[in-house]
Design a protein around this motif. Structure first.
Motif, PDB file in Angstrom:
ATOM      1  N   THR A 362      -3.362   2.491   3.859  1.00 19.90           N
ATOM      2  CA  THR A 362      -2.956   1.324   4.651  1.00 19.90           C
ATOM      3  C   THR A 362      -1.800   1.660   5.588  1.00 19.90           C
ATOM      4  OG1 THR A 362      -3.652  -0.131   2.852  1.00 19.90           O
ATOM      5  CG2 THR A 362      -2.225  -1.075   4.543  1.00 19.90           C
ATOM      6  N   GLU A 363      -0.827   2.423   5.094  1.00 20.54           N
ATOM      7  CA  GLU A 363       0.370   2.727   5.885  1.00 20.54           C
ATOM      8  C   GLU A 363       0.104   3.743   6.987  1.00 20.54           C
ATOM      9  OE1 GLU A 363       3.287   1.261   5.667  1.00 20.54           O
ATOM     10  OE2 GLU A 363       2.564  -0.059   4.079  1.00 20.54           O
ATOM     11  N   GLY A 364      -0.856   4.638   6.771  1.00 24.10           N
ATOM     12  CA  GLY A 364      -1.084   5.711   7.729  1.00 24.10           C
ATOM     13  C   GLY A 364      -2.234   5.474   8.682  1.00 24.10           C
ATOM     14  N   GLN A 365      -2.777   4.260   8.708  1.00 24.10           N
ATOM     15  CA  GLN A 365      -3.885   3.982   9.614  1.00 24.10           C
ATOM     16  C   GLN A 365      -3.382   3.742  11.026  1.00 24.10           C
ATOM     17  OE1 GLN A 365      -6.478   0.917   8.195  1.00 24.10           O
ATOM     18  NE2 GLN A 365      -7.272   2.161   6.520  1.00 24.10           N
ATOM     19  N   MET A 366      -4.285   3.968  11.987  1.00 24.27           N
ATOM     20  CA  MET A 366      -3.953   3.825  13.399  1.00 24.27           C
ATOM     21  C   MET A 366      -4.834   2.749  14.013  1.00 24.27           C
ATOM     22  SD  MET A 366      -3.625   7.935  14.041  1.00 24.27           S
ATOM     23  CE  MET A 366      -2.825   7.924  15.638  1.00 24.27           C
ATOM     24  N   ILE A 367      -4.658   2.497  15.306  1.00 26.18           N
ATOM     25  CA  ILE A 367      -5.361   1.399  15.953  1.00 26.18           C
ATOM     26  C   ILE A 367      -6.868   1.616  15.927  1.00 26.18           C
ATOM     27  CG2 ILE A 367      -5.244   2.418  18.253  1.00 26.18           C
ATOM     28  CD1 ILE A 367      -4.804  -1.319  17.332  1.00 26.18           C
TER      29      ILE A 367
END
Length: 414
Positions: A362-367
């Motif tokens: 969740t924290e490392g996802q991008m657009i």
């Protein structure tokens, strides 16, 4: 026969022109396949994305008579009873056709709670006599739920009735419309702006890491003996010969709680409990840096290989310190490769999807992960297209700035 000043006859000139036209036609035929590829692979998908981001015909297709009746509404209070009766009849038809869910989903994006409201009302109106709805449909609608008298609900339906609108772009920019239709900042959190900022910042960090790691490797490749350079080049190209999934899975094995890195750090006493490395922005940055590093090394290597080593030797012979000779003589000549590699890595990192999804959590996802979510799970293709269009615009603007700044500096160096 009449001769022109060049010594050619009219027939010869005509033959020459026909030959030139034939050559141009043959050249055009050779280019046609690549033009068709560019059209179907780039122009058509991008045009479709831009069109879908503003084209929203759902309500016009499902309740056209209601949307037409709302055009004369002054957007205050509850619409006229005739409008409510028209809507009740169309909602009953949608319930019989099992299409009321589409209407509920579309309205719910602007009016939270519309899904349960519309679906429940559709079930209650499904078996009502249509003639009765034509006379007392407005009363039946208000009796099912008092929310049908709310102005905000009908304002949302009226606003969603336009085929072309920019609501998806407003949502993508964390903006919204108030009851009067004015654009304002969304009252809740800035979801998408924060995601764009995170994507650009992580892509910049990845690019800087690739520069820091790739520049020395490219320098060694360019100045090592041919035999050693060949071995090093094979090691650089090795990731391209390895399955993408295998490389990503290897990073999962390295970074997980009981993985290699935590086990080694615990065994040597540096840490006493495992670090949370996987499913973090750090995991995304490390994995993407590893994947994209060859895209930085290869452009640098190709430029460094063509630099004349006598330039640096001349600077050293004239008394320049080694570091100064490198910065003032060698480094400027590598700017084309450095800028090309940086641009390639940055643009590729901005649009990456698989690695953030697998190791970022969740924290490392991008657009790009949110765009995929709206396309595959929420089925909000309009918002996904708007997010993709804005991402494309950001990349185009950054490329334009790169071309203005780096291109101008290259001209000065030359």
């Amino acid at each position: 026969m009449h001769q022109n000043p060049g010594g050619l006859s009219a027939a010869e000139i005509h033959t020459e022109r026909k030959e030139q036209q034939r050559r141009r036609r043959n050249s055009l035929l050779l280019v046609v396949p690549i033009l068709l590829f560019l059209f179907f692979a780039f122009v058509a998908p991008i045009s479709s994305m831009l069109h879908r981001s503003i084209y929203n015909p759902t309500l016009v297709e499902l309740i056209p008579d209601t949307i037409n009746a709302l055009s004369s509404w002054d957007r205050t209070g509850t619409p006229k009873p005739e409008t409510l009766r028209t809507f009740s009849i169309e909602l009953q038809q949608l319930a019989k056709q099992r299409e009321s869910g589409r209407l509920a989903s579309a309205v719910n994006r602007s009016y939270p709670g519309a899904t349960s409201l519309i679906n429940a009302t559709a079930r209650k109106l499904r078996n009502v006599d249509p003639n009765q709805l034509a006379q007392t449909g407005h009363l039946a609608l208000l009796d099912t739920d008092p929310r049908w008298s709310e102005t905000k609900l009908w304002q949302a339906i009226d606003r969603l009735g336009a085929k072309y609108r920019i609501d998806n772009y407003l949502t993508a920019l964390d903006l919204e419309r108030d009851a009067q239709g004015n654009i304002q900042k969304r009252q809740s959190s800035n979801i998408y702006i924060d995601l764009y900022s995170k994507t650009l910042s992580m892509s910049l960090i990845i690019t800087l890491l690739c520069i820091a790691l790739g520049y020395p490797v490219a320098y060694c490749l360019a100045h090592a003996p041919a035999r050693i350079a060949g071995v090093l080049l094979v090691m650089v190209l090795l990731p391209f010969w390895t399955s993408f999934l295998v490389r990503t899975t290897a990073w999962i094995a390295l970074l997980q709680t009981n993985g290699v890195i935590n086990s080694v750090l615990q065994s040597v006493g540096i840490i006493h409990q495992p670090l949370e490395l996987l499913y973090t922005p750090l995991a995304t940055i490390l994995a993407m840096t590893h994947i994209l590093l060859p895209f930085m090394i290869l452009p640098l290597y190709s430029v460094m290989k063509g630099i004349d080593p006598s330039h640096v030797k001349a600077a050293l012979s004239l008394g320049s310190p080694p570091f100064s000779a490198f910065v003032r003589v060698y480094l400027p000549q590598t700017v084309p490769g450095l800028s090309a590699g940086s641009l390639l890595v940055f643009i590729t990192a901005v649009g990456y999807y698989i690695i953030p999804a697998l190791v970022g959590g969740t924290e490392g996802q991008m657009i790009s992960n949110i765009i995929a979510y709206h396309m595959q799970q929420s089925n909000n293709w309009g918002l996904a297209s708007a997010l993709g269009s804005l991402l494309l615009a950001v990349i185009v603007i950054l490329y334009w700035l790169y071309d203005r700044l780096v291109g101008a500096s290259n001209l000065k160096l030359s």
